[in-house]
Design a protein around this motif. Structure first.
Motif, PDB file in Angstrom:
ATOM      1  N   SER A  97       0.883  -0.970  -0.129  1.00 44.87           N
ATOM      2  CA  SER A  97      -0.010   0.066  -0.008  1.00 44.87           C
ATOM      3  C   SER A  97       0.720   1.298  -0.115  1.00 44.87           C
ATOM      4  CB  SER A  97      -1.135   0.098   1.292  1.00 44.87           C
ATOM      5  OG  SER A  97      -0.236   0.032   2.416  1.00 44.87           O
ATOM      6  N   GLN A  99       0.549   5.812   0.394  1.00 50.12           N
ATOM      7  CA  GLN A  99      -0.341   6.876   0.587  1.00 50.12           C
ATOM      8  C   GLN A  99       0.392   8.116   0.504  1.00 50.12           C
ATOM      9  OE1 GLN A  99      -3.949   6.936   1.898  1.00 50.12           O
ATOM     10  NE2 GLN A  99      -3.861   9.078   1.345  1.00 50.12           N
ATOM     11  N   TYR A 104      -3.944   7.213  -3.129  1.00 52.46           N
ATOM     12  CA  TYR A 104      -3.893   5.975  -2.443  1.00 52.46           C
ATOM     13  C   TYR A 104      -3.941   4.834  -3.357  1.00 52.46           C
ATOM     14  CZ  TYR A 104      -5.026   1.996   0.332  1.00 52.46           C
ATOM     15  OH  TYR A 104      -5.057   0.731   1.005  1.00 52.46           O
TER      16      TYR A 104
END
Length: 246
Positions: A97, A99, A104
């Motif tokens: 992931s 961000q 995102y």
């Protein structure tokens, strides 16, 4: 009289010797005991092993962005010492992931494989899944996919199958929509010359425009083939549709 008595004693002695010789056991009278290591008495010893590992990492940038990653894997085996049978398996997973501001992104993936065999058959199987998500401001896009397959082989023949699916959804200024597709295949072959195959595909799409217009599409196709001796057969079909609406 004395001479006749001596003859009788000698005759009795000879008969006794013959009786003793005939009473001894011969080789054909012996009882046979098979050794303990004969094949019908032996049992295979199985050797087992297993391993796994996991990890994770997080990185924070000077601009405030955050990146994370985790992963894991495992393997196992159970094999006979004489290699007459066994089972194997392995799995892998991974997540990522990112961000940064209003952006995102994430990705998840997993795979698995397995195998089994013995004197009668061999079998293989696999599966996988993937997911991707991207969000940036008003734009959103999500994608997922998955697949699976298997095969078996025996003295009578073999068979195999596979399937795959994909889907996507999106949203952006002026329109939004979704798409899906799928496919499947199978095959079967016999040692006697018989066999069959089949294929199928499907798909659909839907888009909604800012003015309320809706566009939809769908399609499908399939085919099959069979053979048995001197007889052969095949078939095929296709479909398609499209519509516009407000």
């Amino acid at each position: 009289m004395d001479h006749k008595l001596v003859k009788c004693v000698v005759a009795v002695t000879i008969l006794s010797a013959v009786a003793l010789v005939s009473g001894r056991p011969t080789s054909s009278d012996a009882i046979y005991f098979p050794p303990d290591d004969h094949e019908e008495h032996s049992m295979p010893v199985f050797e087992q092993s297993a391993a796994s590992n996991t990890g994770s990492q997080t990185v924070v940038g000077k601009d405030g962005s955050v990146q994370q990653q985790t992963f894991g894997s495992s393997q196992s085996a159970n094999i006979a010492s004489d290699l007459s049978s066994g089972q194997l398996s392995a799995t892998n997973t991974q997540q990522q992931s990112f961000q940064s501001g209003d952006k995102y992104q994430s990705q998840n993936a997993a795979q698995g494989q397995s195998a089994a065999f013995d004197k009668e058959k061999q079998a293989l199987a696999n599966a996988n899944t993937n997911t991707n998500v991207v969000r940036e401001g008003a734009n959103v896009r999500e994608q997922t996919s998955g697949g699976a397959g298997s095969s078996i082989k025996t003295a009578q023949g073999s068979q195999a199958s596979q399937a795959q699916t994909n889907s996507e959804s999106f949203k952006e200024p002026g329109k939004e929509g979704s798409r899906t597709t799928g496919s499947a295949q199978s095959q079967q072959i016999g040692m006697d010359g018989t066999g069959s195959t089949s294929n199928a595909n499907t798909g659909s799409e839907k888009i909604v425009l800012a003015d309320g217009t809706v566009i939809t599409k769908s399609f499908g196709s399939s085919s099959s083939f069979q053979v048995s001796g001197n007889t052969k057969a095949s078939s095929m079909a296709q479909t398609f549709s499209q519509s516009f609406g407000g």
